[in-house]
Design a protein around this motif. Sequence first.
Motif, PDB file in Angstrom:
ATOM      1  N   LYS A  19       7.671   2.789  -7.056  1.00  0.00           N
ATOM      2  CA  LYS A  19       6.409   2.071  -6.946  1.00  0.00           C
ATOM      3  C   LYS A  19       5.451   2.776  -5.994  1.00  0.00           C
ATOM      4  O   LYS A  19       4.242   2.562  -6.038  1.00  0.00           O
ATOM      5  CB  LYS A  19       6.668   0.641  -6.455  1.00  0.00           C
ATOM      6  CG  LYS A  19       7.450  -0.222  -7.432  1.00  0.00           C
ATOM      7  CD  LYS A  19       7.667  -1.614  -6.859  1.00  0.00           C
ATOM      8  CE  LYS A  19       8.460  -2.478  -7.818  1.00  0.00           C
ATOM      9  NZ  LYS A  19       8.710  -3.833  -7.275  1.00  0.00           N
ATOM     10  N   GLU A  20       6.015   3.608  -5.118  1.00  0.00           N
ATOM     11  CA  GLU A  20       5.204   4.318  -4.123  1.00  0.00           C
ATOM     12  C   GLU A  20       4.940   5.768  -4.509  1.00  0.00           C
ATOM     13  O   GLU A  20       3.880   6.316  -4.204  1.00  0.00           O
ATOM     14  CB  GLU A  20       5.924   4.285  -2.764  1.00  0.00           C
ATOM     15  CG  GLU A  20       6.062   2.899  -2.188  1.00  0.00           C
ATOM     16  CD  GLU A  20       4.704   2.277  -1.887  1.00  0.00           C
ATOM     17  OE1 GLU A  20       3.856   2.960  -1.283  1.00  0.00           O
ATOM     18  OE2 GLU A  20       4.497   1.121  -2.281  1.00  0.00           O
ATOM     19  N   TYR A  21       5.932   6.393  -5.149  1.00  0.00           N
ATOM     20  CA  TYR A  21       5.845   7.821  -5.448  1.00  0.00           C
ATOM     21  C   TYR A  21       6.202   8.070  -6.910  1.00  0.00           C
ATOM     22  O   TYR A  21       7.203   7.557  -7.411  1.00  0.00           O
ATOM     23  CB  TYR A  21       6.783   8.619  -4.545  1.00  0.00           C
ATOM     24  CG  TYR A  21       6.483   8.426  -3.085  1.00  0.00           C
ATOM     25  CD1 TYR A  21       5.474   9.154  -2.461  1.00  0.00           C
ATOM     26  CD2 TYR A  21       7.195   7.508  -2.329  1.00  0.00           C
ATOM     27  CE1 TYR A  21       5.184   8.962  -1.115  1.00  0.00           C
ATOM     28  CE2 TYR A  21       6.912   7.310  -0.986  1.00  0.00           C
ATOM     29  CZ  TYR A  21       5.911   8.041  -0.386  1.00  0.00           C
ATOM     30  OH  TYR A  21       5.622   7.846   0.942  1.00  0.00           O
ATOM     31  N   ALA A  22       5.379   8.862  -7.582  1.00  0.00           N
ATOM     32  CA  ALA A  22       5.592   9.114  -9.004  1.00  0.00           C
ATOM     33  C   ALA A  22       6.794  10.010  -9.259  1.00  0.00           C
ATOM     34  O   ALA A  22       7.444   9.915 -10.295  1.00  0.00           O
ATOM     35  CB  ALA A  22       4.340   9.748  -9.615  1.00  0.00           C
ATOM     36  N   ASN A  23       7.108  10.892  -8.298  1.00  0.00           N
ATOM     37  CA  ASN A  23       8.167  11.878  -8.508  1.00  0.00           C
ATOM     38  C   ASN A  23       9.177  11.843  -7.366  1.00  0.00           C
ATOM     39  O   ASN A  23       8.804  11.895  -6.188  1.00  0.00           O
ATOM     40  CB  ASN A  23       7.574  13.286  -8.607  1.00  0.00           C
ATOM     41  CG  ASN A  23       6.574  13.385  -9.741  1.00  0.00           C
ATOM     42  OD1 ASN A  23       6.941  13.270 -10.898  1.00  0.00           O
ATOM     43  ND2 ASN A  23       5.304  13.584  -9.400  1.00  0.00           N
ATOM     44  N   ILE A  24      10.436  11.758  -7.724  1.00  0.00           N
ATOM     45  CA  ILE A  24      11.528  11.776  -6.757  1.00  0.00           C
ATOM     46  C   ILE A  24      12.435  12.942  -7.122  1.00  0.00           C
ATOM     47  O   ILE A  24      13.141  12.913  -8.134  1.00  0.00           O
ATOM     48  CB  ILE A  24      12.327  10.460  -6.793  1.00  0.00           C
ATOM     49  CG1 ILE A  24      11.397   9.256  -6.599  1.00  0.00           C
ATOM     50  CG2 ILE A  24      13.419  10.459  -5.747  1.00  0.00           C
ATOM     51  CD1 ILE A  24      12.099   7.913  -6.735  1.00  0.00           C
TER      52      ILE A  24
ATOM     53  N   ARG B  19       0.826  -1.196   0.000  1.00  0.00           N
ATOM     54  CA  ARG B  19       0.000   0.000   0.000  1.00  0.00           C
ATOM     55  C   ARG B  19       0.868   1.257   0.000  1.00  0.00           C
ATOM     56  O   ARG B  19       1.974   1.265   0.521  1.00  0.00           O
ATOM     57  CB  ARG B  19      -0.916   0.010   1.216  1.00  0.00           C
ATOM     58  CG  ARG B  19      -0.187   0.156   2.540  1.00  0.00           C
ATOM     59  CD  ARG B  19      -1.172   0.147   3.699  1.00  0.00           C
ATOM     60  NE  ARG B  19      -0.489   0.266   4.974  1.00  0.00           N
ATOM     61  CZ  ARG B  19      -0.143   1.418   5.532  1.00  0.00           C
ATOM     62  NH1 ARG B  19      -0.406   2.544   4.890  1.00  0.00           N
ATOM     63  NH2 ARG B  19       0.462   1.451   6.702  1.00  0.00           N
ATOM     64  N   ARG B  20       0.349   2.312  -0.569  1.00  0.00           N
ATOM     65  CA  ARG B  20       1.080   3.573  -0.613  1.00  0.00           C
ATOM     66  C   ARG B  20       1.164   4.168   0.793  1.00  0.00           C
ATOM     67  O   ARG B  20       0.187   4.211   1.530  1.00  0.00           O
ATOM     68  CB  ARG B  20       0.379   4.540  -1.566  1.00  0.00           C
ATOM     69  CG  ARG B  20       1.262   5.698  -1.977  1.00  0.00           C
ATOM     70  CD  ARG B  20       0.606   6.471  -3.103  1.00  0.00           C
ATOM     71  NE  ARG B  20       0.428   5.648  -4.290  1.00  0.00           N
ATOM     72  CZ  ARG B  20       1.398   5.365  -5.140  1.00  0.00           C
ATOM     73  NH1 ARG B  20       2.621   5.798  -4.916  1.00  0.00           N
ATOM     74  NH2 ARG B  20       1.153   4.627  -6.200  1.00  0.00           N
ATOM     75  N   LEU B  21       2.357   4.606   1.189  1.00  0.00           N
ATOM     76  CA  LEU B  21       2.579   5.063   2.555  1.00  0.00           C
ATOM     77  C   LEU B  21       1.996   6.446   2.798  1.00  0.00           C
ATOM     78  O   LEU B  21       1.182   6.653   3.676  1.00  0.00           O
ATOM     79  CB  LEU B  21       4.084   5.057   2.850  1.00  0.00           C
ATOM     80  CG  LEU B  21       4.771   3.692   2.682  1.00  0.00           C
ATOM     81  CD1 LEU B  21       6.247   3.846   2.957  1.00  0.00           C
ATOM     82  CD2 LEU B  21       4.152   2.670   3.610  1.00  0.00           C
ATOM     83  N   LEU B  22       2.427   7.431   2.022  1.00  0.00           N
ATOM     84  CA  LEU B  22       1.978   8.800   2.155  1.00  0.00           C
ATOM     85  C   LEU B  22       1.902   9.407   0.756  1.00  0.00           C
ATOM     86  O   LEU B  22       2.558   8.934  -0.169  1.00  0.00           O
ATOM     87  CB  LEU B  22       2.948   9.615   3.020  1.00  0.00           C
ATOM     88  CG  LEU B  22       3.117   9.206   4.489  1.00  0.00           C
ATOM     89  CD1 LEU B  22       4.312   9.939   5.086  1.00  0.00           C
ATOM     90  CD2 LEU B  22       1.859   9.509   5.285  1.00  0.00           C
ATOM     91  N   THR B  23       1.081  10.446   0.604  1.00  0.00           N
ATOM     92  CA  THR B  23       1.012  11.106  -0.697  1.00  0.00           C
ATOM     93  C   THR B  23       2.269  11.925  -0.963  1.00  0.00           C
ATOM     94  O   THR B  23       2.593  12.214  -2.107  1.00  0.00           O
ATOM     95  CB  THR B  23      -0.219  12.017  -0.774  1.00  0.00           C
ATOM     96  OG1 THR B  23      -0.165  12.969   0.298  1.00  0.00           O
ATOM     97  CG2 THR B  23      -1.493  11.192  -0.669  1.00  0.00           C
ATOM     98  N   ALA B  24       2.980  12.316   0.102  1.00  0.00           N
ATOM     99  CA  ALA B  24       4.224  13.062  -0.047  1.00  0.00           C
ATOM    100  C   ALA B  24       5.132  12.748   1.140  1.00  0.00           C
ATOM    101  O   ALA B  24       4.650  12.484   2.245  1.00  0.00           O
ATOM    102  CB  ALA B  24       3.966  14.558  -0.141  1.00  0.00           C
TER     103      ALA B  24
END
Length: 290
Positions: free
Chosen positions: A90-95, A2-7
Amino acid sequence: MRRLLTALVLQLQRDINDGHVYYDGGENNKLLLDSGCPRSIVDDKEFSDDVIGPILFSGCTDRIRQIPATVRERGYTGILGWDFIKALGKEYANIFFDLSNRSNMALRLSNENSPSVLSSIYIQELEFSPQARYPILCCSLYALGACEDAVGLLDLASPISMCNTPAEDMVRLFPRQDNYVQRTTTGVDGRTSTLRAGQAAGIRLGSSFDIPNVPLAIADTPAMDQLGFRNDPFLLIGLDLLGDSFALHFLPNVGAKKEERKLLLTKRHGKKISGVVAILNVHSSSHRKT
C-alpha cells in the motif's frame, strides 16, 4: 495512511544454521519474514518507534498475540507475515528481495515504474478465514514423463521447497538418498513432521517460468491438512526456488475497487527481469478447498 518515503531499504539477515531470513530491529528484536503466516505477530511496544512501525501497525490485522514457543526458541521475537507484505504494497509499488550479498541483504522498497507484463496468470489468495489469507501460485510438476498441476504456497520462511504425498504420487518423484533435508520439521504450532527427500524433473511457476531438476522435501504437515490439501497435490515454494533476487510489484487494478491491487511476482538477475511468474488479485474474494 500517508506514504512514508519514495524509497526505503530494510536490511535483512539470514540465519547461517537454518537459512531463515529475518529483519533485525535492534536490541535483540528479530522478526522472522514469513509469507506463509497470514498474520504478523509482534509486540507493538517494542517496535512503535522502529522504521517499520508505521507500516506494521496500520496494515497488519493481529499484531499482538502470544509468540509461538517454537519461534522464540529459535531466537525470534516476532513474525512479519503476509499481511505485513501487503501493507508494504500500500506504501510502495515495488518490493525487491535482494539476498545475493550475504553481508548486505536487503528489502528494497520503491515507487519506480513496474515492469511490463509479458506473460502471466491471474490467481487468488486462499482464504482460510476472513483474517487468514495465503499467497497461492499455480504450479506444474514434472517427473517420469508426467506433467500435473498443483497449488503452491509462497513461503519465504522456508529455505527449501516441499510437497505433500499426493503431489509425490501424482507424478512419481525420483527418490534421493542424500542429506538434502533434515529428518524432521517443526511448525510454529510445535508439531513435528517426518521429511523424505525426492526430486522433480522440473517445476513451472505461474504460466511460463520453468525450473529444471528441483529437489523437494516430502511431508504431509499439519498446516497442509489444515488448509484443505490432505488429498490434493500441494507445494511450499521456498527460497531455493525463488532464488536470491526476486521482486513483488503491486500494480493498480484498473476497473476494480480502489483498495484492490494486483501483485506481480518476478525473478531477477541483477536488474534484468528474467521471468514473470504470476499476478495475484490481492483483495479479491477467494476460495477454500474442501
